[in-house]
Motif scaffolding. Structure first.
Motif, PDB file in Angstrom:
ATOM      1  N   VAL A 102     -51.071  26.050  46.493  1.00  0.00           N
ATOM      2  CA  VAL A 102     -49.748  26.605  46.680  1.00  0.00           C
ATOM      3  C   VAL A 102     -49.449  27.162  48.000  1.00  0.00           C
ATOM      4  O   VAL A 102     -48.263  27.296  48.462  1.00  0.00           O
ATOM      5  CB  VAL A 102     -49.970  28.044  45.550  1.00  0.00           C
ATOM      6  N   LEU A 103     -50.568  28.091  48.675  1.00  0.00           N
ATOM      7  CA  LEU A 103     -50.144  28.153  50.157  1.00  0.00           C
ATOM      8  C   LEU A 103     -49.670  27.261  51.050  1.00  0.00           C
ATOM      9  O   LEU A 103     -49.033  27.462  51.871  1.00  0.00           O
ATOM     10  CB  LEU A 103     -51.405  28.872  50.501  1.00  0.00           C
ATOM     11  N   GLU A 104     -50.119  25.991  50.853  1.00  0.00           N
ATOM     12  CA  GLU A 104     -49.903  24.988  51.642  1.00  0.00           C
ATOM     13  C   GLU A 104     -48.345  24.707  51.439  1.00  0.00           C
ATOM     14  O   GLU A 104     -47.876  24.353  52.560  1.00  0.00           O
ATOM     15  CB  GLU A 104     -50.864  23.520  51.371  1.00  0.00           C
ATOM     16  N   GLU A 105     -48.121  24.448  50.231  1.00  0.00           N
ATOM     17  CA  GLU A 105     -46.560  24.154  49.909  1.00  0.00           C
ATOM     18  C   GLU A 105     -45.640  25.394  50.410  1.00  0.00           C
ATOM     19  O   GLU A 105     -44.576  25.112  51.145  1.00  0.00           O
ATOM     20  CB  GLU A 105     -46.220  23.908  48.368  1.00  0.00           C
ATOM     21  N   TYR A 106     -45.893  26.528  49.943  1.00  0.00           N
ATOM     22  CA  TYR A 106     -44.825  27.838  50.389  1.00  0.00           C
ATOM     23  C   TYR A 106     -44.942  27.898  51.977  1.00  0.00           C
ATOM     24  O   TYR A 106     -44.200  28.741  52.476  1.00  0.00           O
ATOM     25  CB  TYR A 106     -45.170  28.910  49.719  1.00  0.00           C
ATOM     26  N   GLY A 107     -46.240  27.801  52.419  1.00  0.00           N
ATOM     27  CA  GLY A 107     -46.414  28.230  53.930  1.00  0.00           C
ATOM     28  C   GLY A 107     -45.757  27.076  54.891  1.00  0.00           C
ATOM     29  O   GLY A 107     -45.458  27.721  55.971  1.00  0.00           O
ATOM     30  N   LYS A 108     -45.139  26.068  54.317  1.00  0.00           N
ATOM     31  CA  LYS A 108     -44.293  25.165  55.105  1.00  0.00           C
ATOM     32  C   LYS A 108     -42.925  25.977  55.454  1.00  0.00           C
ATOM     33  O   LYS A 108     -42.102  25.461  56.309  1.00  0.00           O
ATOM     34  CB  LYS A 108     -43.876  23.934  54.175  1.00  0.00           C
ATOM     35  N   ILE A 109     -42.698  26.856  54.576  1.00  0.00           N
ATOM     36  CA  ILE A 109     -41.453  27.493  54.687  1.00  0.00           C
ATOM     37  C   ILE A 109     -41.626  28.460  56.352  1.00  0.00           C
ATOM     38  O   ILE A 109     -40.466  28.503  56.919  1.00  0.00           O
ATOM     39  CB  ILE A 109     -41.295  28.531  53.724  1.00  0.00           C
TER      40      ILE A 109
END
Length: 143
Positions: A102-109
């Motif tokens: 989840v952090l990997e995905e939202y961290g892209k922001i």
């Protein structure tokens, strides 16, 4: 943006907590110094990433709404039942891996570089899980 920060905050907490449970189990039950250091380094890398977020830890703290979290009181029966340290390790490896994803995905922001660092932690966890989970407890993947 508060919703995104809440997702990041919740999953950072979940990942930190999972890493700590794994680290303490490996440290105090397995007496595995090398894996303990690897896990400690992963936790510290995570903390450095938090400081790089816009607003850092304080932005996450301000976005937190524990009292209003609709999922805070939801538990499954399997979450409340652990019989061996292998079951505890398995549950926490899964919890930490999911939080890292989840952090990997939202961290892209915020930063592709941060997302890459989180991905490294996730794959580190996959490798450690295979190495550290006792073979007789490998079939327990409940959370």
């Amino acid at each position: 943006m508060d919703g995104v920060l809440r997702i990041i905050d919740a999953n950072l907490n979940r990942l930190r907590e999972g890493l700590r449970v794994i680290e303490d189990t490996i440290r105090f039950i397995n007496d595995d110094r090398e894996s303990t250091l690897v896990l400690k380094d992963a936790r510290h890398t995570l903390e450095n990433l938090v400081n790089e977020l816009p607003g850092g830890y304080m932005a996450l703290l301000k976005s937190r709404d524990s009292a209003g979290d609709v999922g805070a009181g939801l538990n499954t029966d399997s979450e409340m039942t652990r019989r061996t340290h292998g079951e505890i390790l398995t549950a926490n490896f899964k919890r930490a891996q999911e939080a890292a994803r989840v952090l990997e995905e939202y961290g892209k922001i915020f930063s592709v570089e941060q997302a890459v660092e989180i991905k490294k932690i996730r794959f580190l966890l996959y490798g450690l899980e295979k190495e550290l989970i006792p073979a007789h407890d490998n079939n327990t993947s409940s959370q």
